[in-house]
Scaffold this active site. Sequence first.
Site, mmCIF file in Angstrom:
data_model
loop_
_atom_site.group_PDB
_atom_site.id
_atom_site.type_symbol
_atom_site.label_atom_id
_atom_site.label_comp_id
_atom_site.label_asym_id
_atom_site.label_seq_id
_atom_site.Cartn_x
_atom_site.Cartn_y
_atom_site.Cartn_z
ATOM 1 N N GLU A 153 2.721 -8.071 -4.868
ATOM 2 C CA GLU A 153 2.002 -6.802 -5.044
ATOM 3 C C GLU A 153 2.578 -6.021 -6.221
ATOM 4 O O GLU A 153 1.842 -5.467 -7.035
ATOM 5 C CB GLU A 153 2.053 -5.942 -3.778
ATOM 6 C CG GLU A 153 1.258 -4.665 -3.963
ATOM 7 C CD GLU A 153 1.403 -3.666 -2.836
ATOM 8 O OE1 GLU A 153 0.422 -2.960 -2.586
ATOM 9 O OE2 GLU A 153 2.486 -3.576 -2.232
ATOM 10 N N ASN A 154 3.889 -5.979 -6.337
ATOM 11 C CA ASN A 154 4.530 -5.259 -7.444
ATOM 12 C C ASN A 154 4.153 -5.891 -8.786
ATOM 13 O O ASN A 154 3.941 -5.187 -9.770
ATOM 14 C CB ASN A 154 6.050 -5.254 -7.258
ATOM 15 C CG ASN A 154 6.731 -4.319 -8.232
ATOM 16 O OD1 ASN A 154 6.280 -3.208 -8.466
ATOM 17 N ND2 ASN A 154 7.809 -4.786 -8.823
ATOM 18 N N GLY A 187 0.793 -1.223 0.000
ATOM 19 C CA GLY A 187 0.000 0.000 0.000
ATOM 20 C C GLY A 187 0.821 1.265 0.000
ATOM 21 O O GLY A 187 0.341 2.328 0.390
ATOM 22 N N GLU A 188 2.040 1.183 -0.470
ATOM 23 C CA GLU A 188 2.925 2.354 -0.473
ATOM 24 C C GLU A 188 2.344 3.512 -1.292
ATOM 25 O O GLU A 188 2.407 4.666 -0.874
ATOM 26 C CB GLU A 188 4.293 1.951 -1.018
ATOM 27 C CG GLU A 188 5.297 3.073 -1.012
ATOM 28 C CD GLU A 188 6.652 2.627 -1.520
ATOM 29 O OE1 GLU A 188 7.414 3.528 -1.920
ATOM 30 O OE2 GLU A 188 6.938 1.430 -1.541
#
Length: 199
Positions: free
Chosen positions: A130-131, A96-97
């Site tokens: 996620e990436n 969630g960055e």
Amino acid sequence: GEGDPRAHEALGVDAAQHRERLERHHAAGEERGQEDERDGVEPHPDHLAQELADSITASGVHQPILVRPLPGARLGETFEGRRKGDPLPTHEIIAGERRYRASKLAGKTQIPAIVTQLADDQVLELQIVENLQRDDLHPMEEAEGYQRLCEATGISKDEVGTKIGKSRSYVYQRLKLLDLWLGVTLVAELMPSKYRGYG
């Protein structure tokens, strides 16, 4: 426990991890944004961050970020670039960055977060997966992500496909791109310099 959904102040999250990840992206050819002087986290380099910030301003954060307590052994990593008197980070972002940075752009001081206990290898796997789910992922970044996921977790290429929701053949095709690129790079390095650049 597994996960403890609560709203937490997210501005104390480990910035060293974010800088390291952004430097890796920069090394891969992405353009870096300007550093945010408030805590050392760099804003997303493109307009999507502002669009997300506008959405957050209008309707809030719809999905919590995932954080874990910062392991004590890693606290020393957070001192570089920290101004005297700045609070020490207590958590680091796992997923969630972009939402975190867009929330800061939107002026939010608190955002929803799920706090969970995860080992370093679990964190690495979650971050790679996620990436790999980004919409703007270049095929070479995708191939490198699959390779890194195999190396970091010890899972097979078949298991990578299952984990990310892609077919076995899709994963193998992407990894073949990486093999081809590495082959071309090796040939270019071995080629005498007087022949490089001629097409």
